[in-house]
Write an enzyme that holds these catalytic residues in place. Sequence first.
Site, PDB file in Angstrom:
ATOM      1  N   ALA A 106      29.847  -2.057  44.628  1.00 20.31           N
ATOM      2  CA  ALA A 106      29.863  -1.301  43.455  1.00 20.31           C
ATOM      3  C   ALA A 106      28.874  -1.754  42.488  1.00 20.31           C
ATOM      4  O   ALA A 106      27.864  -1.191  42.072  1.00 20.31           O
ATOM      5  CB  ALA A 106      31.283  -1.151  43.053  1.00 20.31           C
ATOM      6  N   ASP A 117      35.771  -0.194  44.272  1.00 20.69           N
ATOM      7  CA  ASP A 117      34.866   0.736  43.918  1.00 20.69           C
ATOM      8  C   ASP A 117      34.999   1.392  42.856  1.00 20.69           C
ATOM      9  O   ASP A 117      34.407   2.087  42.194  1.00 20.69           O
ATOM     10  CB  ASP A 117      34.521   1.452  45.221  1.00 20.69           C
ATOM     11  CG  ASP A 117      33.741   0.569  46.222  1.00 20.69           C
ATOM     12  OD1 ASP A 117      34.460  -0.238  47.006  1.00 20.69           O
ATOM     13  OD2 ASP A 117      32.709   0.398  46.222  1.00 20.69           O
ATOM     14  N   ARG A 166      24.236  -2.849  48.464  1.00 21.08           N
ATOM     15  CA  ARG A 166      25.830  -2.205  48.456  1.00 21.08           C
ATOM     16  C   ARG A 166      26.625  -3.067  47.682  1.00 21.08           C
ATOM     17  O   ARG A 166      26.301  -4.193  47.309  1.00 21.08           O
ATOM     18  CB  ARG A 166      26.037  -2.436  50.211  1.00 21.08           C
ATOM     19  CG  ARG A 166      25.604  -3.834  50.716  1.00 21.08           C
ATOM     20  CD  ARG A 166      26.927  -4.126  51.652  1.00 21.08           C
ATOM     21  NE  ARG A 166      28.182  -4.108  51.062  1.00 21.08           N
ATOM     22  CZ  ARG A 166      28.631  -5.169  50.533  1.00 21.08           C
ATOM     23  NH1 ARG A 166      27.860  -6.041  50.155  1.00 21.08           N
ATOM     24  NH2 ARG A 166      29.984  -5.370  49.890  1.00 21.08           N
TER      25      ARG A 166
HETATM   26  O1  MRU Z   1      30.235   0.195  51.603  1.00 22.06           O
HETATM   27  P1  MRU Z   1      30.176  -1.135  50.653  1.00 22.06           P
HETATM   28  O2  MRU Z   1      29.791  -2.176  51.519  1.00 22.06           O
HETATM   29  O3  MRU Z   1      29.291  -0.787  49.614  1.00 22.06           O
HETATM   30  O4  MRU Z   1      31.457  -1.212  50.060  1.00 22.06           O
HETATM   31  C1  MRU Z   1      31.656  -2.344  49.339  1.00 22.06           C
HETATM   32  C2  MRU Z   1      32.956  -2.555  48.986  1.00 22.06           C
HETATM   33  O5  MRU Z   1      34.152  -1.740  49.405  1.00 22.06           O
HETATM   34  C3  MRU Z   1      33.644  -3.585  47.869  1.00 22.06           C
HETATM   35  O6  MRU Z   1      34.584  -4.254  48.293  1.00 22.06           O
HETATM   36  C4  MRU Z   1      33.411  -3.063  46.462  1.00 22.06           C
HETATM   37  O7  MRU Z   1      32.194  -2.376  46.283  1.00 22.06           O
HETATM   38  C5  MRU Z   1      33.563  -4.136  45.473  1.00 22.06           C
HETATM   39  S1  MRU Z   1      32.236  -5.227  45.478  1.00 22.06           S
HETATM   40  C6  MRU Z   1      32.192  -6.408  44.183  1.00 22.06           C
END
Ligand code: MRU
Length: 328
Positions: free
Chosen positions: A48, A236, A46
């Site tokens: 981005a 994201d 998980r």
């Molecule tokens: O649902 P997730 O855990 O994948 O959400 C991740 C986030 O919201 C992070 O803040 C985002 O992906 C940035 S990671 C460098």
Amino acid sequence: MRTIEWNSENKTIQMVDQTLLPQEYRTIECTTIESLCHAIITLKVRGAPAIGAAGAYGIALAAQTSIAETPEELLRELESAARKINSTRPTAINLAWAINRVMKTVTSKTGTKQEILETALEEAEAIADEDIRTNKKIGEHGATLLQTGDTVLTHCNAGRLACVDWGTALGVIRSAINNGKEIQIIACETRPLNQGSRLTTWELSEDKIPVTLITDSTAGHLMRRGKIDKIIVGADRITEDAVFNKIGTYTHSVLAKEHKIPFYVAAPTSTIDRNHHEKDITIEERDPDELRYLNNIPVYNPAFDATPIENITAIITEKGILHPPLTF
Ligand code: MRU
């Protein structure tokens, strides 16, 4: 190890299973596109940039496991795998960005099946290596915004677990600390899947970076009492008018504005979406059972929200610090 990488011995995708942390640090291997899609949907991998790398390696895995007889047939299979992987999570642009980059490279060259596989893997490895270099540059730029004595609030996990390594928001904190600055971190638990309480606290503790965990709803109370100097989150997707990030980010931004606290977003330029606006973006809705204690209670469970660009003090990228308004 990296959060996600290609296992060249087994010819599989190896990743840290983030659903088991912090109780257990275990790596798993995805041997098929189906298992990779399942790992992305269930948040074993998980964040981005990490799902971007997963998508890129996914194309290499599709080539590796294909029984296509001709290069043309193989390319058709890769297109189909690209669509499948891309449909797993809609909000983070990095997934589509990385998949498209690998697909563009493989389709721009003609070659045998073996050459297509090698090209896909080389491009995926390049994306993964670049992610670390990019994060280190984000860290260098972002570290200039932090001072000794700062208490920095972060939401969700934008650390090395969310990337191939180092991290974006937590990468800035790591870089500042490496530069000798003394910084305290406040991690919001990040309901409902607790990426803050499970992952951010774990990875900062591993690095001996001082971190205090709060509930999401404690953030405003601390801001009002003057206990937060700065906020840094990941992203994201960044459009001209909004930053999409974990649900709860918008609320922090409004509170930050009210209390005149700088609100920073740290993200690679690959997270920037120049072709869409907030209204065009699908916000992923997750399983009601992530929230529900009582059967049949209607649930609304969005995974992300959109923070208007005017609530953001600066966006820290590998190319430098951008100050909104953004003009793409
Ligand atoms: O649902 P997730 O855990 O994948 O959400 C991740 C986030 O919201 C992070 O803040 C985002 O992906 C940035 S990671 C460098």
